[in-house]
Structures are given as C-alpha cells and as structure tokens.
Design a protein around this motif. Structure first.
Motif, PDB file in Angstrom:
ATOM      1  N   ARG A 115       5.527  17.152  -6.859  1.00  0.00           N
ATOM      2  CA  ARG A 115       4.184  17.543  -7.320  1.00  0.00           C
ATOM      3  C   ARG A 115       4.265  18.407  -8.582  1.00  0.00           C
ATOM      4  O   ARG A 115       3.490  18.227  -9.515  1.00  0.00           O
ATOM      5  CB  ARG A 115       3.454  18.336  -6.233  1.00  0.00           C
ATOM      6  CG  ARG A 115       3.000  17.548  -5.055  1.00  0.00           C
ATOM      7  CD  ARG A 115       2.319  18.470  -4.027  1.00  0.00           C
ATOM      8  NE  ARG A 115       2.242  17.870  -2.724  1.00  0.00           N
ATOM      9  CZ  ARG A 115       1.277  17.044  -2.337  1.00  0.00           C
ATOM     10  NH1 ARG A 115       0.331  16.725  -3.178  1.00  0.00           N
ATOM     11  NH2 ARG A 115       1.278  16.541  -1.132  1.00  0.00           N
ATOM     12  N   LEU A 116       5.198  19.324  -8.600  1.00  0.00           N
ATOM     13  CA  LEU A 116       5.329  20.228  -9.748  1.00  0.00           C
ATOM     14  C   LEU A 116       5.889  19.501 -10.970  1.00  0.00           C
ATOM     15  O   LEU A 116       5.474  19.779 -12.099  1.00  0.00           O
ATOM     16  CB  LEU A 116       6.183  21.432  -9.369  1.00  0.00           C
ATOM     17  CG  LEU A 116       5.570  22.322  -8.270  1.00  0.00           C
ATOM     18  CD1 LEU A 116       6.545  23.399  -7.836  1.00  0.00           C
ATOM     19  CD2 LEU A 116       4.255  22.923  -8.733  1.00  0.00           C
TER      20      LEU A 116
ATOM     21  N   ILE B  95       1.850  10.302 -10.090  1.00  0.00           N
ATOM     22  CA  ILE B  95       0.478  10.147 -10.575  1.00  0.00           C
ATOM     23  C   ILE B  95      -0.223   9.001  -9.857  1.00  0.00           C
ATOM     24  O   ILE B  95      -1.381   9.123  -9.445  1.00  0.00           O
ATOM     25  CB  ILE B  95       0.459   9.942 -12.102  1.00  0.00           C
ATOM     26  CG1 ILE B  95       0.855  11.233 -12.814  1.00  0.00           C
ATOM     27  CG2 ILE B  95      -0.920   9.473 -12.585  1.00  0.00           C
ATOM     28  CD1 ILE B  95       1.073  11.090 -14.301  1.00  0.00           C
TER      29      ILE B  95
ATOM     30  N   ALA C 235       5.306  16.389 -11.569  1.00  0.00           N
ATOM     31  CA  ALA C 235       4.170  15.585 -12.021  1.00  0.00           C
ATOM     32  C   ALA C 235       3.163  16.409 -12.810  1.00  0.00           C
ATOM     33  O   ALA C 235       2.466  15.887 -13.671  1.00  0.00           O
ATOM     34  CB  ALA C 235       3.479  14.930 -10.822  1.00  0.00           C
ATOM     35  N   LYS C 236       3.105  17.691 -12.535  1.00  0.00           N
ATOM     36  CA  LYS C 236       2.197  18.576 -13.274  1.00  0.00           C
ATOM     37  C   LYS C 236       2.776  19.001 -14.612  1.00  0.00           C
ATOM     38  O   LYS C 236       2.133  19.702 -15.374  1.00  0.00           O
ATOM     39  CB  LYS C 236       1.862  19.801 -12.428  1.00  0.00           C
ATOM     40  CG  LYS C 236       0.980  19.476 -11.251  1.00  0.00           C
ATOM     41  CD  LYS C 236       0.644  20.725 -10.466  1.00  0.00           C
ATOM     42  CE  LYS C 236      -0.261  20.364  -9.296  1.00  0.00           C
ATOM     43  NZ  LYS C 236      -0.737  21.533  -8.580  1.00  0.00           N
TER      44      LYS C 236
ATOM     45  N   ASP D 239      -0.210  14.599  -8.492  1.00  0.00           N
ATOM     46  CA  ASP D 239      -0.401  15.561  -9.580  1.00  0.00           C
ATOM     47  C   ASP D 239      -1.696  16.353  -9.426  1.00  0.00           C
ATOM     48  O   ASP D 239      -1.892  17.362 -10.085  1.00  0.00           O
ATOM     49  CB  ASP D 239      -0.376  14.857 -10.940  1.00  0.00           C
ATOM     50  CG  ASP D 239      -1.464  13.825 -11.085  1.00  0.00           C
ATOM     51  OD1 ASP D 239      -1.769  13.131 -10.080  1.00  0.00           O
ATOM     52  OD2 ASP D 239      -1.997  13.677 -12.190  1.00  0.00           O
ATOM     53  N   ASP D 240      -2.567  15.924  -8.514  1.00  0.00           N
ATOM     54  CA  ASP D 240      -3.847  16.597  -8.315  1.00  0.00           C
ATOM     55  C   ASP D 240      -3.794  17.635  -7.213  1.00  0.00           C
ATOM     56  O   ASP D 240      -4.626  18.504  -7.145  1.00  0.00           O
ATOM     57  CB  ASP D 240      -4.941  15.584  -7.949  1.00  0.00           C
ATOM     58  CG  ASP D 240      -5.202  14.619  -9.086  1.00  0.00           C
ATOM     59  OD1 ASP D 240      -5.013  15.013 -10.252  1.00  0.00           O
ATOM     60  OD2 ASP D 240      -5.588  13.467  -8.805  1.00  0.00           O
TER      61      ASP D 240
END
Length: 95
Positions: free
Chosen positions: A42-43, A88, A45-46, A93-94
């Motif tokens: 997740r991180l 994504i 992707a951010k 990523d959200d």
C-alpha cells in the motif's frame, strides 16, 4: 519520483482501456500476502520510498526491500512499476 509516477500512470491508462483479468486477489489459488507485505505494498503504491516506508513502519530499509522482493515473487511481477500497477488495479493505493 516523477519518472516512476509517469510510467505508472501511463501503464495504468493503457490497462484501463483493456478488459480486467479474470483472476482476483481473493480467489482460491491467488497468492496470499502477509499483513505486513500488504501494508508495504500500500505504501509503495502511494509513492513512498523504501526509506520513508521504513521510517513510517519503524523497520529497517532492508526489511522493506525484503518485503517488496517477497511480494514481487509471490505475485510473479518483475519490478516496482508492475507492483504499483497491481496495487492500483486493486485499489490498494486508496486505503
């Protein structure tokens, strides 16, 4: 990095015009990521760097690299761009 972001967005746009693959992350036989691998994914992707991820999770830079490499292997991906695209596509990523 701006260059990485451009590659990811270009690839995402290309894939958005194609039909989605049939296999989902929650289907039987799909690779299972650990909670920590998912958190690191997740991180990534951010757009955070390995160093930023390490600082946020209070782990070493090398541990972040290990999680990313393990995730790449489980998902049969080859690089960070593909990993970000994967995240994504699944909305990681959200979160």
């Amino acid at each position: 990095a701006p260059g990485l972001a451009g590659l990811v967005l270009g690839e995402y746009r290309r894939l958005a015009s194609e039909p989605a693959p049939a296999a989902g992350a929650d289907e039987p036989g799909a690779p299972r990521l650990t909670d920590r691998e998912t958190e690191v994914l997740r991180l990534v992707a951010k757009g955070l760097s390995y160093k930023q991820i390490a600082e946020r999770l209070v782990i070493s830079h090398r541990t972040v690299q290990n999680h990313v490499q393990n995730t790449l292997g489980k998902l049969q991906l080859h690089n960070r761009v593909e990993l970000v695209r994967y995240a994504i596509e699944r909305g990681l990523d959200d979160a």
